[in-house]
Write a protein that holds these residues in place. Structure first.
Motif, PDB file in Angstrom:
ATOM      1  N   VAL A 444       1.230  -0.341  -6.905  1.00 44.21           N
ATOM      2  CA  VAL A 444       1.245   0.539  -6.845  1.00 44.21           C
ATOM      3  C   VAL A 444       3.275  -0.421  -6.753  1.00 44.21           C
ATOM      4  N   THR A 445       3.280  -1.304  -6.540  1.00 38.82           N
ATOM      5  CA  THR A 445       4.635  -2.491  -5.769  1.00 38.82           C
ATOM      6  C   THR A 445       5.739  -2.353  -6.735  1.00 38.82           C
ATOM      7  N   PHE A 446       4.975  -1.853  -8.104  1.00 35.55           N
ATOM      8  CA  PHE A 446       6.154  -2.449  -9.112  1.00 35.55           C
ATOM      9  C   PHE A 446       6.537  -1.054 -10.756  1.00 35.55           C
ATOM     10  N   ASP A 447       6.123   0.187  -9.878  1.00 35.21           N
ATOM     11  CA  ASP A 447       5.969   1.320 -10.270  1.00 35.21           C
ATOM     12  C   ASP A 447       7.137   2.104  -9.424  1.00 35.21           C
ATOM     13  N   PRO A 448       8.495   2.351  -9.358  1.00 39.55           N
ATOM     14  CA  PRO A 448       9.348   3.190  -8.542  1.00 39.55           C
ATOM     15  C   PRO A 448       8.346   4.633  -7.888  1.00 39.55           C
ATOM     16  N   GLN A 449       7.706   5.214  -9.088  1.00 37.75           N
ATOM     17  CA  GLN A 449       6.732   5.651  -9.167  1.00 37.75           C
ATOM     18  C   GLN A 449       6.263   6.050  -8.477  1.00 37.75           C
ATOM     19  N   LYS A 450       5.641   5.184  -7.741  1.00 40.92           N
ATOM     20  CA  LYS A 450       3.957   4.799  -7.039  1.00 40.92           C
ATOM     21  C   LYS A 450       4.497   4.015  -5.297  1.00 40.92           C
ATOM     22  N   HIS A 451       4.623   3.951  -5.153  1.00 35.45           N
ATOM     23  CA  HIS A 451       6.186   3.516  -4.283  1.00 35.45           C
ATOM     24  C   HIS A 451       5.312   4.577  -2.962  1.00 35.45           C
ATOM     25  N   ARG A 452       6.090   5.454  -3.598  1.00 42.84           N
ATOM     26  CA  ARG A 452       5.683   6.603  -2.526  1.00 42.84           C
ATOM     27  C   ARG A 452       4.117   6.584  -2.060  1.00 42.84           C
ATOM     28  N   ILE A 453       2.983   6.280  -2.272  1.00 49.39           N
ATOM     29  CA  ILE A 453       1.997   5.888  -1.734  1.00 49.39           C
ATOM     30  C   ILE A 453       1.684   5.052  -0.894  1.00 49.39           C
ATOM     31  N   THR A 634      -3.695  20.750  -7.504  1.00 45.02           N
ATOM     32  CA  THR A 634      -3.971  19.729  -7.165  1.00 45.02           C
ATOM     33  C   THR A 634      -5.203  18.812  -7.748  1.00 45.02           C
ATOM     34  N   ILE A 635      -4.607  17.803  -7.984  1.00 40.82           N
ATOM     35  CA  ILE A 635      -5.706  16.944  -8.031  1.00 40.82           C
ATOM     36  C   ILE A 635      -5.554  15.551  -7.505  1.00 40.82           C
ATOM     37  N   VAL A 636      -6.246  15.148  -6.971  1.00 40.14           N
ATOM     38  CA  VAL A 636      -6.505  14.218  -5.271  1.00 40.14           C
ATOM     39  C   VAL A 636      -6.803  13.132  -5.846  1.00 40.14           C
ATOM     40  N   THR A 637      -6.633  11.893  -5.958  1.00 34.29           N
ATOM     41  CA  THR A 637      -7.506  10.562  -5.800  1.00 34.29           C
ATOM     42  C   THR A 637      -7.308   9.491  -4.998  1.00 34.29           C
ATOM     43  N   GLY A 638      -7.529   8.685  -5.319  1.00 34.65           N
ATOM     44  CA  GLY A 638      -7.098   6.634  -4.212  1.00 34.65           C
ATOM     45  C   GLY A 638      -6.795   6.235  -5.105  1.00 34.65           C
ATOM     46  N   CYS A 639      -6.089   6.167  -6.311  1.00 35.66           N
ATOM     47  CA  CYS A 639      -6.305   4.884  -7.232  1.00 35.66           C
ATOM     48  C   CYS A 639      -4.571   5.045  -7.680  1.00 35.66           C
ATOM     49  N   ALA A 640      -3.932   4.310  -7.475  1.00 35.86           N
ATOM     50  CA  ALA A 640      -2.622   4.673  -8.333  1.00 35.86           C
ATOM     51  C   ALA A 640      -2.773   4.427  -9.615  1.00 35.86           C
ATOM     52  N   ILE A 662      -1.444  13.300  -6.926  1.00 33.24           N
ATOM     53  CA  ILE A 662      -0.946  12.786  -5.853  1.00 33.24           C
ATOM     54  C   ILE A 662      -2.133  11.976  -4.772  1.00 33.24           C
ATOM     55  N   ASP A 663      -1.861  11.251  -4.303  1.00 33.25           N
ATOM     56  CA  ASP A 663      -2.431   9.766  -4.143  1.00 33.25           C
ATOM     57  C   ASP A 663      -2.441  11.127  -2.618  1.00 33.25           C
ATOM     58  N   ILE A 664      -4.059  10.469  -1.618  1.00 31.41           N
ATOM     59  CA  ILE A 664      -5.114  10.775  -0.822  1.00 31.41           C
ATOM     60  C   ILE A 664      -3.940  10.844   0.734  1.00 31.41           C
ATOM     61  N   ALA A 665      -2.965   9.565   0.552  1.00 28.21           N
ATOM     62  CA  ALA A 665      -2.476   9.439   1.702  1.00 28.21           C
ATOM     63  C   ALA A 665      -1.226  10.163   1.807  1.00 28.21           C
ATOM     64  N   SER A 666      -0.589  10.331   0.477  1.00 25.70           N
ATOM     65  CA  SER A 666       0.936  11.486   0.124  1.00 25.70           C
ATOM     66  C   SER A 666       0.673  12.204   0.899  1.00 25.70           C
ATOM     67  N   LEU A 667      -0.691  12.973   0.409  1.00 28.44           N
ATOM     68  CA  LEU A 667      -1.365  14.877   0.618  1.00 28.44           C
ATOM     69  C   LEU A 667      -1.241  14.573   1.989  1.00 28.44           C
ATOM     70  N   THR A 668      -1.859  13.537   3.023  1.00 31.68           N
ATOM     71  CA  THR A 668      -1.971  13.813   4.471  1.00 31.68           C
ATOM     72  C   THR A 668      -1.007  13.232   4.924  1.00 31.68           C
ATOM     73  N   ALA A 669       0.372  12.722   4.706  1.00 29.36           N
ATOM     74  CA  ALA A 669       1.356  12.486   5.303  1.00 29.36           C
ATOM     75  C   ALA A 669       2.128  14.123   4.899  1.00 29.36           C
ATOM     76  N   GLU A 670       1.663  13.976   4.420  1.00 23.53           N
ATOM     77  CA  GLU A 670       2.656  16.237   3.938  1.00 23.53           C
ATOM     78  C   GLU A 670       2.391  16.931   4.092  1.00 23.53           C
ATOM     79  N   SER A 671       1.079  16.774   4.526  1.00 21.87           N
ATOM     80  CA  SER A 671       1.019  17.585   5.927  1.00 21.87           C
ATOM     81  C   SER A 671       1.126  17.468   6.954  1.00 21.87           C
ATOM     82  N   LEU A 672       1.244  16.453   7.320  1.00 22.10           N
ATOM     83  CA  LEU A 672       1.875  16.121   8.770  1.00 22.10           C
ATOM     84  C   LEU A 672       3.378  16.746   8.748  1.00 22.10           C
ATOM     85  N   ASP A 673       3.890  16.592   7.358  1.00 15.38           N
ATOM     86  CA  ASP A 673       5.522  16.985   7.160  1.00 15.38           C
ATOM     87  C   ASP A 673       5.510  18.290   8.023  1.00 15.38           C
ATOM     88  N   ASP A 674       4.258  19.175   6.584  1.00 19.24           N
ATOM     89  CA  ASP A 674       4.676  20.596   7.234  1.00 19.24           C
ATOM     90  C   ASP A 674       4.305  21.642   8.380  1.00 19.24           C
TER      91      ASP A 674
END
Length: 677
Positions: A444-453, A634-640, A662-674
């Motif tokens: 997660v740390t070294f890939d900007p595309q995964k910083h969102r997690i 949508t494919i949800v997972t819990g591993c970068a 999408i990671d499950i943390a991002s999906l949860t945050a997305e749900s709260l944003d909606d």
């Protein structure tokens, strides 16, 4: 017809020279014992294998579950059914024979007056034995059809298989014929209880008295010889699995699946001047006694191949069944070779690339009815290849060199600290304490595309008022890439350094979103004296929801959850992420063909995130096709790592516009944003 309370039959009727039976039995037992001694001697030549005799209660529970209940065997319907027919029917026949033996031998040899095989006992076991024989024949027919007609590619067919099936069939058929000859020649007031023998009795009823008796005696001795031959053959044929499988189950690994056995590299280096350094497995004689037992327990059923992602991707190359079979052949070959003639396993049993195709996903370990520890043994081979032979795939070697010089296989540590500073995350310094220490992980740390997690998970923690922080510059790689690529020296050094840095902080929960980090912290670091309360972010989010601190808003679309291997099969975490998805209003949860314990690896396991061995189909493509077949958008997972591999596959298959991962943390945050919109 006399009352059933008097029901019985004469034991050893029409059998003369019964002493010959005891001679045959003694000979069969002697041949059996010789074969068993050879097997046990072979196991005892192996190296020590840690504690395998502790916690007898738990081991007995496993033994009963895998033998009497056939837990793993029953997971596949057709082979499970046919094996159940054979196993339970044989059990009935064995108990019946044991009752007859106790009564006859007790009366003959010890002058007792036993009448066990009479009345209700006789009625039950007589009928049960007749049915058991028919069910055995049905099971044999199913086995023959599967091997010689259906012929699944994962099930090899050897000449021995047919002979084994024929011998068992001959035992049953001759047993029925003996009963038929007895009833036909002597009659039986309770003949209906032996209904199959009764049905065959007309064959003998028309014979003259002496002829019928002679036919009965001949059949009885033929049946006896076959039984004694079967007993003698057990240690030398596939029949041996009746003993090897229960033994292997009883002595199976009780510790966590993700805990690898290891040598202390520092101590080995200290003794380098006085003795030769041996790490991992190079030659067959270096197998431990348990690994030798594993090799003997394998019956080549092919269940491991059925679930192996590497085999699915390339059926002509890698196979966990072949891994075991070739090592067994090499061990047998080495047993008769002179010391100087014993060849290395890698190079003789298979080429240098073979062991690198395993994803260490443990799907083979999960389904193996013999409870063979494929991954643990393969990791010993990798360690020897890397540390002793100096051989490793080029791309994997490059990642390890980065690890050795920079503390991780991804990039310079400055990238980590710069991003954490930009993200405004609280850094827990030495001497400080926090309730939750969030281990971000290198992927997660070294890939900007995964910083969102990490950013989305931190938003959830802040929203719930969780007292958390991160290590900052002191977070380095946990060591898993080195561990899984066989570089044990680098792993142990990284583990000790990270344990020291973690020990400088106070925290109650070590939270991580990486299943590989989770496994290392929870199952590997305790070997170095460090134990933590490790929690995966799927579990933590579920707890926050259950406590009412997170109330998801709305979701959209049809979702499937991809079980990461190191979170599912290694840790048994299946329900928490699904509970999170079910709690999101409007989200439709579907399941893929391979799910939970049977989940299909994303393809990154076993170090393949760092190397691309180009053989066969891409495993991540196989997985995305399963999601597509389930109708998911949508494919949800819990591993970068899984997110990366599945995201790549969406592009390769040109479905990235209609599907997302999408990671499950991002999906949860997305749900709260909606929900706030």
């Amino acid at each position: 017809m006399p009352p059933l309370s008097e029901a019985t039959r004469p034991l050893m009727w029409n059998v003369s020279q019964a002493w010959v039976m005891y001679v045959l039995f003694a000979a069969a037992v002697a041949v059996f014992a010789w074969g068993m001694c050879r097997r046990v001697r072979s196991w005892r030549r192996g190296k020590e294998d840690g504690e395998r005799f502790s916690d007898w209660g738990k081991r007995l529970k496993i033994l009963l579950g895998e033998t009497l209940l056939q837990n793993r065997v029953r997971r596949n319907f057709y082979p499970g059914l046919l094996h159940g027919l054979l196993f339970y029917s044989f059990l009935v026949l064995f108990i019946t024979t044991l009752i007859v033996m106790v009564q006859y031998d007790g009366n003959l040899l010890f002058g007792l007056d036993l009448e066990i095989f009479k009345g209700g006992v006789y009625v039950f076991f007589s009928v049960a034995s007749e049915l058991a024989g028919l069910l055995i024949l049905a099971g044999l027919g199913m086995a023959a059809w599967r091997r010689y007609v259906a012929r699944p590619g994962t099930l090899p067919v050897a000449r021995e298989d047919g002979l084994v099936l024929l011998l068992v069939a001959a035992l049953v058929v001759t047993g029925y014929l003996v009963e038929g000859a007895r009833i036909g020649a002597n009659g039986d007031p309770w003949k209906e209880l032996s209904f199959v023998g009764w049905g065959l009795s007309p064959i003998f009823a028309g014979m003259a008295g002496e002829t019928a008796r002679g036919a009965h005696a001949a059949l009885w001795w033929l049946h006896t010889v076959l039984v004694m031959g079967w007993i003698a053959l057990i240690p030398y044929t596939k029949f041996f699995h009746m003993l090897a499988l229960p033994t292997n189950a009883f002595l199976s690994k009780l510790g966590p699946r993700g805990e690898l056995r290891r040598q202390d590299i520092e101590k080995l280096m200290e003794s380098a001047e006085s003795e030769e350094i041996r790490i991992g497995i190079q030659k067959p004689e270096e197998f431990s006694w348990k690994q030798r037992l594993d090799l003997d327990a394998c019956i080549l059923c092919g269940r491991c191949d059925e679930v192996c992602p590497a085999y699915m991707a390339d059926r002509d190359y890698f196979s966990p069944r072949q891994l075991i079979a070739r090592m067994k052949a090499q061990l047998d070959e080495a047993a008769g070779a002179e010391e100087g003639e014993k060849a290395d396993i890698v190079g003789r049993a298979f080429d240098e690339e073979f062991i690198w195709h395993c994803r260490t996903c443990a799907a083979c370990v999960e389904v193996c009815p013999a409870m063979i520890e494929h991954v643990d043994t393969l990791m010993e081979l990798r360690r020897n290849e890397v540390l002793i032979q100096g051989r490793i795939p080029e791309e994997a070697g490059r990642a390890l060199r980065l690890f050795e010089t920079g503390g991780n296989p991804f990039g310079p540590q400055s990238e980590r600290t710069d991003w954490i500073e930009r993200a405004g995350l609280r850094v827990v310094k030495p001497g400080e304490s926090v309730d939750v220490l969030y281990w971000i992980g290198c992927c997660v740390t070294f890939d900007p595309q995964k910083h969102r997690i990490a950013e989305d998970l931190c938003r959830l923690l802040e929203r719930c008022g969780v007292d958390y922080g991160v290590l900052g510059a002191d977070e380095r790689c946990c060591g898993d890439p080195a561990r899984i690529l066989g570089q044990e020296m680098v792993f142990q050094q990284a583990a000790r350094e990270q344990i020291e840095l973690l020990g400088q902080r106070g925290f109650h929960t070590l939270l991580t979103g990486c299943p590989h980090c989770y496994n290392v912290f929870k199952n590997e670091y305790p070997q170095f004296g460090a134990s933590y309360n490790v929690v995966h972010h799927t579990e933590y989010i579920e707890r926050l929801m259950a406590s009412g601190r997170i109330r998801p808003g709305s979701g959209r679309g049809r979702m499937v959850y991809h079980d990461p291997c190191y979170l599912g099969r290694y840790q048994g975490i299946y329900d928490a992420p699904r509970s999170v998805l079910r709690a999101i209003p409007g989200a439709e949860l579907a399941e893929m063909k391979n799910r939970r314990e049977k989940s299909l690896c994303c393809g990154a396991g076993g170090g393949h995130y760092f190397m691309d061995l180009k053989r066969g189909e891409r495993i991540n493509n196989l997985r995305v096709r399963q999601a597509h077949e389930a109708g998911a958008d949508t494919i949800v997972t819990g591993c970068a790592y899984c997110m990366h591999m599945l995201g790549d596959s969406l592009k390769l298959l040109n479905v990235d516009e209609s599907m997302r991962v999408i990671d499950i943390a991002s999906l949860t945050a997305e749900s709260l944003d909606d929900a706030r919109k």
